[in-house]
Design a protein around this motif. Structure first.
Motif, PDB file in Angstrom:
ATOM      1  N   GLY A 299       0.838  -1.187   0.000  1.00 35.26           N
ATOM      2  CA  GLY A 299       0.000   0.000   0.000  1.00 35.26           C
ATOM      3  C   GLY A 299       0.877   1.242   0.000  1.00 35.26           C
ATOM      4  O   GLY A 299       2.100   1.157   0.011  1.00 35.26           O
ATOM      5  N   ASP A 300       0.249   2.396  -0.024  1.00 40.00           N
ATOM      6  CA  ASP A 300       0.959   3.654   0.108  1.00 40.00           C
ATOM      7  C   ASP A 300       0.030   4.633   0.821  1.00 40.00           C
ATOM      8  O   ASP A 300      -1.088   4.274   1.209  1.00 40.00           O
ATOM      9  N   VAL A 301       0.475   5.858   1.023  1.00 35.60           N
ATOM     10  CA  VAL A 301      -0.341   6.810   1.775  1.00 35.60           C
ATOM     11  C   VAL A 301      -1.647   7.111   1.038  1.00 35.60           C
ATOM     12  O   VAL A 301      -2.707   7.249   1.665  1.00 35.60           O
ATOM     13  N   ASP A 302      -1.599   7.175  -0.280  1.00 37.86           N
ATOM     14  CA  ASP A 302      -2.843   7.374  -1.025  1.00 37.86           C
ATOM     15  C   ASP A 302      -3.825   6.248  -0.751  1.00 37.86           C
ATOM     16  O   ASP A 302      -5.034   6.475  -0.612  1.00 37.86           O
ATOM     17  N   CYS A 303      -3.306   5.034  -0.675  1.00 33.51           N
ATOM     18  CA  CYS A 303      -4.136   3.870  -0.364  1.00 33.51           C
ATOM     19  C   CYS A 303      -4.735   3.990   1.029  1.00 33.51           C
ATOM     20  O   CYS A 303      -5.922   3.712   1.240  1.00 33.51           O
ATOM     21  N   LEU A 304      -3.927   4.418   1.998  1.00 32.26           N
ATOM     22  CA  LEU A 304      -4.412   4.543   3.373  1.00 32.26           C
ATOM     23  C   LEU A 304      -5.523   5.584   3.469  1.00 32.26           C
ATOM     24  O   LEU A 304      -6.521   5.385   4.169  1.00 32.26           O
ATOM     25  N   VAL A 305      -5.341   6.706   2.785  1.00 30.35           N
ATOM     26  CA  VAL A 305      -6.366   7.748   2.800  1.00 30.35           C
ATOM     27  C   VAL A 305      -7.631   7.268   2.091  1.00 30.35           C
ATOM     28  O   VAL A 305      -8.750   7.391   2.602  1.00 30.35           O
ATOM     29  N   GLY A 306      -7.471   6.683   0.915  1.00 28.46           N
ATOM     30  CA  GLY A 306      -8.619   6.261   0.120  1.00 28.46           C
ATOM     31  C   GLY A 306      -9.379   5.087   0.691  1.00 28.46           C
ATOM     32  O   GLY A 306     -10.561   4.894   0.375  1.00 28.46           O
ATOM     33  N   SER A 307      -8.726   4.312   1.565  1.00 29.20           N
ATOM     34  CA  SER A 307      -9.376   3.117   2.107  1.00 29.20           C
ATOM     35  C   SER A 307     -10.546   3.445   3.019  1.00 29.20           C
ATOM     36  O   SER A 307     -11.430   2.607   3.234  1.00 29.20           O
ATOM     37  N   VAL A 308     -10.581   4.661   3.577  1.00 26.24           N
ATOM     38  CA  VAL A 308     -11.684   5.025   4.469  1.00 26.24           C
ATOM     39  C   VAL A 308     -13.000   5.056   3.706  1.00 26.24           C
ATOM     40  O   VAL A 308     -13.988   4.426   4.106  1.00 26.24           O
ATOM     41  N   ALA A 309     -13.050   5.779   2.597  1.00 27.32           N
ATOM     42  CA  ALA A 309     -14.276   5.836   1.809  1.00 27.32           C
ATOM     43  C   ALA A 309     -14.622   4.469   1.240  1.00 27.32           C
ATOM     44  O   ALA A 309     -15.798   4.063   1.228  1.00 27.32           O
ATOM     45  N   LYS A 310     -13.615   3.733   0.793  1.00 24.82           N
ATOM     46  CA  LYS A 310     -13.852   2.413   0.209  1.00 24.82           C
ATOM     47  C   LYS A 310     -14.468   1.467   1.235  1.00 24.82           C
ATOM     48  O   LYS A 310     -15.460   0.785   0.972  1.00 24.82           O
ATOM     49  N   THR A 311     -13.882   1.432   2.434  1.00 24.44           N
ATOM     50  CA  THR A 311     -14.352   0.508   3.466  1.00 24.44           C
ATOM     51  C   THR A 311     -15.710   0.917   4.012  1.00 24.44           C
ATOM     52  O   THR A 311     -16.578   0.079   4.271  1.00 24.44           O
ATOM     53  N   ALA A 312     -15.920   2.222   4.197  1.00 26.28           N
ATOM     54  CA  ALA A 312     -17.229   2.692   4.644  1.00 26.28           C
ATOM     55  C   ALA A 312     -18.299   2.355   3.618  1.00 26.28           C
ATOM     56  O   ALA A 312     -19.429   1.988   3.976  1.00 26.28           O
ATOM     57  N   GLY A 313     -17.957   2.449   2.353  1.00 23.98           N
ATOM     58  CA  GLY A 313     -18.904   2.070   1.305  1.00 23.98           C
ATOM     59  C   GLY A 313     -19.239   0.590   1.346  1.00 23.98           C
ATOM     60  O   GLY A 313     -20.398   0.195   1.157  1.00 23.98           O
ATOM     61  N   GLU A 314     -18.221  -0.234   1.602  1.00 25.80           N
ATOM     62  CA  GLU A 314     -18.468  -1.678   1.723  1.00 25.80           C
ATOM     63  C   GLU A 314     -19.330  -1.993   2.939  1.00 25.80           C
ATOM     64  O   GLU A 314     -20.177  -2.898   2.899  1.00 25.80           O
ATOM     65  N   LEU A 315     -19.127  -1.264   4.029  1.00 25.77           N
ATOM     66  CA  LEU A 315     -19.959  -1.465   5.216  1.00 25.77           C
ATOM     67  C   LEU A 315     -21.419  -1.178   4.891  1.00 25.77           C
ATOM     68  O   LEU A 315     -22.314  -1.908   5.339  1.00 25.77           O
ATOM     69  N   LYS A 316     -21.670  -0.133   4.121  1.00 28.09           N
ATOM     70  CA  LYS A 316     -23.050   0.240   3.811  1.00 28.09           C
ATOM     71  C   LYS A 316     -23.756  -0.827   2.976  1.00 28.09           C
ATOM     72  O   LYS A 316     -24.984  -0.906   2.976  1.00 28.09           O
ATOM     73  N   GLU A 317     -22.987  -1.662   2.275  1.00 31.33           N
ATOM     74  CA  GLU A 317     -23.597  -2.769   1.547  1.00 31.33           C
ATOM     75  C   GLU A 317     -24.150  -3.823   2.508  1.00 31.33           C
ATOM     76  O   GLU A 317     -25.072  -4.564   2.167  1.00 31.33           O
ATOM     77  N   TYR A 318     -23.556  -3.915   3.722  1.00 26.61           N
ATOM     78  CA  TYR A 318     -24.024  -4.853   4.733  1.00 26.61           C
ATOM     79  C   TYR A 318     -25.160  -4.282   5.575  1.00 26.61           C
ATOM     80  O   TYR A 318     -25.960  -5.019   6.137  1.00 26.61           O
ATOM     81  N   ALA A 319     -25.192  -2.960   5.709  1.00 29.45           N
ATOM     82  CA  ALA A 319     -26.003  -2.316   6.740  1.00 29.45           C
ATOM     83  C   ALA A 319     -27.273  -1.707   6.164  1.00 29.45           C
ATOM     84  O   ALA A 319     -27.442  -1.581   4.953  1.00 29.45           O
TER      85      ALA A 319
END
Length: 388
Positions: A299-319
């Motif tokens: 990964g890199d810092v861009d990945c770390l920053v971008g992972s928040v929106a990506k993971t929150a979006g995946e959570l919303k698919e469950y919730a």
């Protein structure tokens, strides 16, 4: 389920506790729990005493968070001491809490059993909860989990470890009006309202992997494929071992940690290399077993920053489209690497929450599960939870 979030950056712990608890009292009636996350710059016992005085009878639990928290207000902390509370309530939820300092005469698994029994009793129940929360000091978390599981079985959970700003053991756990630096706190949730957790490192796998052939205790990888672990990792990174000695490894490995796949392959639990030792073994932040394959992640810092929106979006698919609250556990190591881009992360949390109350803390260990997997812990991970 109902929720309300409040913060304070008052100069003293007493003033901060009074202010944040006063906001909670005005914002939600009949709170069943106050999940609190504060600065290690405050006197934690003074902070909790002030909160308890404003919220009599409301269980308080949580821990110190690395450098700050994020709420709908944005990033709160940095150079200022801080505290935030996510309060939950409603007629459709019963919550029982329990906590204990680590007694060296008692094994962590035994403490976990005791806490499970106490949390059920506090909730007035004699059956397992629908889901549960845990916070602990950054050691032996796996055994607290085992102890709780001995009592209630496999019930989904979420949470994270206490943290400080210097990785110096200055963290605190909150339990009512008490605080301690080594131990565990839990909350059991009894409710028909939905729950969802997304647990991930959000790194990419590489083709560099090997089998752990020798361990030094639970959290020391001595050898990978029969070679000193640090030598193998250095070769994978194209670096010299001199660049990875001591705490330098902790920093260098944030963008390239080790991962361990679960038995179904659904989850890669991240193992953060914490220290490069003189014998060229690697200290890691969570348990590893011999004859397990470890994968170098990327990964890199861009990945770390971008992972928040990506993971929150995946959570919303469950919730549910609009749950009662979000609780976001974000690794402190990732936050350190993100550095002055933290406002981008805060903006992502606010956008993805879509007006739902939330609180994000920064931890030294993250807890969660994936699909039908067991509850587990990792480092450099994200454990995002939707409640109600």
């Amino acid at each position: 389920m109902q929720s309300f979030v409040a913060t304070s950056t008052a100069a003293t712990a007493a003033d901060a506790g009074k202010e944040v608890a006063g906001k909670i009292k005005a914002g939600i009636a009949g709170a069943k729990v106050a999940m609190a996350y504060g600065s290690c710059d405050y006197d934690s016992k003074e902070l909790l005493a002030a909160i308890a005085a404003e919220l009599p009878g409301v269980p308080v639990l949580g821990n110190t968070s690395f450098t700050g928290i994020i709420t709908p207000e944005g990033f709160v902390g940095g150079d200022s001491p801080f505290v935030g509370i996510l309060a939950l309530g409603g007629d459709d939820v019963v919550i029982g809490t329990a906590g204990a300092a680590r007694d060296t005469a008692e094994c962590p698994r035994c403490i976990g059993k005791k806490l499970a029994e106490e949390a059920m009793k506090a909730a007035g129940k004699d059956c397992p909860p629908d889901y549960w929360y845990m916070a602990a000091s950054p050691a032996e978390e796996e055994y607290y989990i085992k102890g709780v599981t001995d009592v209630i079985g496999r019930v989904p959970f979420f949470g994270g470890s206490a943290a400080d700003n210097e990785i110096a053991g200055k963290w605190w756990l909150y339990n009512g009006a008490d605080a301690f630096q080594d131990g565990c706190v839990v909350a059991f949730f009894y409710t028909d309202t939905p729950f969802a957790n997304k647990f991930t490192g959000a790194y990419a796998e590489t083709d560099k992997f090997g089998v752990v052939t020798k361990m030094d205790g639970d959290r020391g990888i001595a050898e990978i494929c029969g070679k000193p672990a640090l030598d193998v990792y250095a070769e994978w990174r194209g670096m010299s071992t001199d660049q990875l000695m001591g705490g330098d490894l902790l920093v260098e490995s944030i963008v390239a940690p080790l991962g361990v796949k679960d038995r179904m392959g659904d989850l890669v639990a991240i193992r953060h290399p914490m220290n490069g030792n003189d014998d060229h073994s690697i200290a890691v932040g969570a348990k590893v077993a011999e004859k397990t394959a470890v994968i170098m992640m990327d990964g890199d810092v861009d990945c770390l920053v971008g992972s928040v929106a990506k993971t929150a979006g995946e959570l919303k698919e469950y919730a549910n489209p609009k749950p009662a609250a979000y609780f976001f556990v974000h690794c402190g190591g990732r936050r350190a690497a993100i550095a002055d881009r933290i406002d981008e992360v805060a903006d992502a949390f606010i956008k993805e929450a879509g007006g739902v109350p939330f609180l994000a803390e920064f931890t030294f260990g993250e807890y969660g599960y994936e699909q039908d997997g067991c509850n587990t812990i990792g480092g450099l991970m994200l454990s995002f939870t939707a409640l109600g």
